[in-house]
Design a protein around this motif. Structure first.
Motif, PDB file in Angstrom:
ATOM      1  N   SER A   1      -7.782 -10.105   1.853  1.00  0.00           N
ATOM      2  CA  SER A   1      -8.661  -9.186   1.118  1.00  0.00           C
ATOM      3  C   SER A   1      -7.879  -8.436   0.046  1.00  0.00           C
ATOM      4  O   SER A   1      -8.390  -8.158  -1.041  1.00  0.00           O
ATOM      5  CB  SER A   1      -9.327  -8.185   2.067  1.00  0.00           C
TER       6      SER A   1
ATOM      7  N   GLY B   1      -4.467 -15.909   9.085  1.00  0.00           N
ATOM      8  CA  GLY B   1      -4.872 -14.993  10.149  1.00  0.00           C
ATOM      9  C   GLY B   1      -5.288 -13.630   9.642  1.00  0.00           C
ATOM     10  O   GLY B   1      -5.059 -13.284   8.481  1.00  0.00           O
ATOM     11  N   SER B   2      -5.891 -12.876  10.530  1.00  0.00           N
ATOM     12  CA  SER B   2      -6.318 -11.527  10.200  1.00  0.00           C
ATOM     13  C   SER B   2      -5.098 -10.677   9.847  1.00  0.00           C
ATOM     14  O   SER B   2      -4.073 -10.740  10.524  1.00  0.00           O
ATOM     15  CB  SER B   2      -7.031 -10.970  11.429  1.00  0.00           C
ATOM     16  N   GLY B   3      -5.197  -9.942   8.752  1.00  0.00           N
ATOM     17  CA  GLY B   3      -4.110  -9.041   8.371  1.00  0.00           C
ATOM     18  C   GLY B   3      -3.030  -9.655   7.496  1.00  0.00           C
ATOM     19  O   GLY B   3      -2.076  -8.976   7.118  1.00  0.00           O
ATOM     20  N   VAL B   4      -3.157 -10.936   7.131  1.00  0.00           N
ATOM     21  CA  VAL B   4      -2.108 -11.538   6.282  1.00  0.00           C
ATOM     22  C   VAL B   4      -2.201 -11.093   4.824  1.00  0.00           C
ATOM     23  O   VAL B   4      -1.282 -11.333   4.039  1.00  0.00           O
ATOM     24  CB  VAL B   4      -2.073 -13.096   6.322  1.00  0.00           C
ATOM     25  N   GLY B   5      -3.313 -10.461   4.455  1.00  0.00           N
ATOM     26  CA  GLY B   5      -3.409  -9.951   3.084  1.00  0.00           C
ATOM     27  C   GLY B   5      -4.441 -10.654   2.211  1.00  0.00           C
ATOM     28  O   GLY B   5      -4.416 -10.522   0.984  1.00  0.00           O
TER      29      GLY B   5
ATOM     30  N   TYR C   1       0.853  -1.197   0.000  1.00  0.00           N
ATOM     31  CA  TYR C   1       0.000   0.000   0.000  1.00  0.00           C
ATOM     32  C   TYR C   1       0.887   1.245   0.000  1.00  0.00           C
ATOM     33  O   TYR C   1       1.988   1.225   0.547  1.00  0.00           O
ATOM     34  CB  TYR C   1      -0.922   0.000   1.225  1.00  0.00           C
TER      35      TYR C   1
ATOM     36  N   VAL D   1       2.620  -6.173   1.639  1.00  0.00           N
ATOM     37  CA  VAL D   1       1.528  -6.938   2.252  1.00  0.00           C
ATOM     38  C   VAL D   1       1.481  -8.321   1.611  1.00  0.00           C
ATOM     39  O   VAL D   1       1.270  -9.338   2.270  1.00  0.00           O
ATOM     40  CB  VAL D   1       0.178  -6.223   2.017  1.00  0.00           C
TER      41      VAL D   1
HETATM   42  N1  ADP Z   1      -5.729   0.845   2.327  1.00  0.00           N
HETATM   43  C1  ADP Z   1      -4.750   0.379   3.093  1.00  0.00           C
HETATM   44  N2  ADP Z   1      -3.654   1.124   3.365  1.00  0.00           N
HETATM   45  C2  ADP Z   1      -2.639   0.662   4.115  1.00  0.00           C
HETATM   46  N3  ADP Z   1      -2.613  -0.577   4.652  1.00  0.00           N
HETATM   47  C3  ADP Z   1      -3.670  -1.374   4.427  1.00  0.00           C
HETATM   48  C4  ADP Z   1      -4.798  -0.948   3.645  1.00  0.00           C
HETATM   49  N4  ADP Z   1      -5.700  -1.965   3.589  1.00  0.00           N
HETATM   50  C5  ADP Z   1      -5.165  -2.963   4.313  1.00  0.00           C
HETATM   51  N5  ADP Z   1      -3.956  -2.619   4.817  1.00  0.00           N
HETATM   52  C6  ADP Z   1      -3.062  -3.469   5.631  1.00  0.00           C
HETATM   53  O1  ADP Z   1      -2.649  -4.565   4.841  1.00  0.00           O
HETATM   54  C7  ADP Z   1      -2.597  -5.752   5.612  1.00  0.00           C
HETATM   55  C8  ADP Z   1      -3.457  -6.831   4.971  1.00  0.00           C
HETATM   56  O2  ADP Z   1      -4.828  -6.435   5.034  1.00  0.00           O
HETATM   57  P1  ADP Z   1      -5.992  -7.342   4.458  1.00  0.00           P
HETATM   58  O3  ADP Z   1      -5.671  -7.704   3.045  1.00  0.00           O
HETATM   59  O4  ADP Z   1      -7.260  -6.619   4.706  1.00  0.00           O
HETATM   60  O5  ADP Z   1      -5.858  -8.648   5.378  1.00  0.00           O
HETATM   61  P2  ADP Z   1      -6.895  -9.818   5.690  1.00  0.00           P
HETATM   62  O6  ADP Z   1      -8.027  -9.706   4.710  1.00  0.00           O
HETATM   63  O7  ADP Z   1      -6.096 -11.073   5.546  1.00  0.00           O
HETATM   64  O8  ADP Z   1      -7.340  -9.634   7.097  1.00  0.00           O
HETATM   65  C9  ADP Z   1      -3.019  -5.370   7.023  1.00  0.00           C
HETATM   66  O9  ADP Z   1      -1.864  -5.164   7.781  1.00  0.00           O
HETATM   67  C10 ADP Z   1      -3.772  -4.079   6.811  1.00  0.00           C
HETATM   68  O10 ADP Z   1      -3.665  -3.261   7.941  1.00  0.00           O
END
Ligand code: ADP
Ligand code: MG
Length: 217
Positions: A45, A39-43, A13, A20
């Motif tokens: 989404s 886990g949550s935050g692994v990327g 990002y 990420v």
């Molecule tokens: N728009 C953004 N800007 C900066 N960091 C982001 C943004 N969206 C998500 N992140 C970060 O990227 C990482 C992965 O997020 P995400 O893909 O949502 O993970 P997951 O869906 O596995 O929980 C997280 O650390 C999150 O905080």
């Protein structure tokens, strides 16, 4: 047949220090249901938005039928080749289920008449009968709304369906029904279905489970 391939995909990002998604390579075929866990935050989404063509990798490639998705018409790819399903359904609340499908089909270039038979057929296939199809979205249950969202994703003719925690807001009975639909779409309609999930019950029914590992920062 392999339909989608990720080759050394990296994503970061803006204004952040770390990747990420770091050097991810996966391959997806038709006729199979894949679950992506981790886990949550692994990327997870983030990966979904890259596959959906909503974001572009900083390096590496995503190939659809062998073609780099940044080199083909992105609007066409997004509206006709991939269908995205979200945890929160993202339907138009104040119009009926049938109208949601009709609008989406028109956007993807299929000129169906308002509330015509193909629209009801698509909804019927996910267990939404005519009576419910003519109800406004806000008068449907969460499980029913998610089924409409699946019908909408399928309606464009997409060969890849990607769903981000599609059962995250549902009870286990509805979760099972949604997974029955995804499995049928993969196995009977020969689509590639990719489901991001936290649920072990969901992942347990996948043909292939992909566990995303986080980066140690
Ligand atoms: N728009 C953004 N800007 C900066 N960091 C982001 C943004 N969206 C998500 N992140 C970060 O990227 C990482 C992965 O997020 P995400 O893909 O949502 O993970 P997951 O869906 O596995 O929980 C997280 O650390 C999150 O905080
Ligand atoms: Mg997520």
């Amino acid at each position: 047949m392999e339909i989608l391939k990720l080759e050394h995909v990296c994503y970061q990002y803006d204004n952040t220090e770390h990747m990420v998604i770091n050097d991810v390579s996966y391959s997806f075929g038709n006729g199979k249901l894949y679950c992506i866990t981790g886990g949550s935050g692994v990327g997870k989404s983030t990966l979904i938005s890259l596959i959906a063509g909503l974001d572009i990798p900083v390096s590496g490639k995503i190939l659809f039928e062998g073609n780099d998705i940044t080199k083909i018409n992105r609007d066409m790819y997004r509206s006709q080749k991939v269908g995205v399903i979200f945890q929160s359904y993202n339907l138009l609340q104040n119009v009926t289920a049938a109208e949601n499908i009709t609008l989406s089909m028109n956007i993807s270039g299929q000129h169906v008449k308002s509330n015509s038979q193909p629209v009801y057929d698509l909804l019927e296939r996910v267990g939404i009968d005519k009576n419910k199809a003519d109800r406004k979205i806000l008068k449907l249950s969460g499980g029913e709304q998610q089924r409409v969202a699946i019908a909408r994703a399928v309606s464009s003719g997409a060969s890849v369906l990607i769903a981000d925690e599609p059962t995250g807001n549902l009870d286990s009975e509805n979760e099972t029904k949604i997974m029955d639909i995804f499995l049928r779409i993969a196995h009977e309609d020969n689509k590639c279905v990719i489901v991001v999930t936290h649920s072990e019950q969901v992942a347990g029914r996948a043909d292939v489970v992909i566990k995303m590992e986080g980066e140690a920062h």
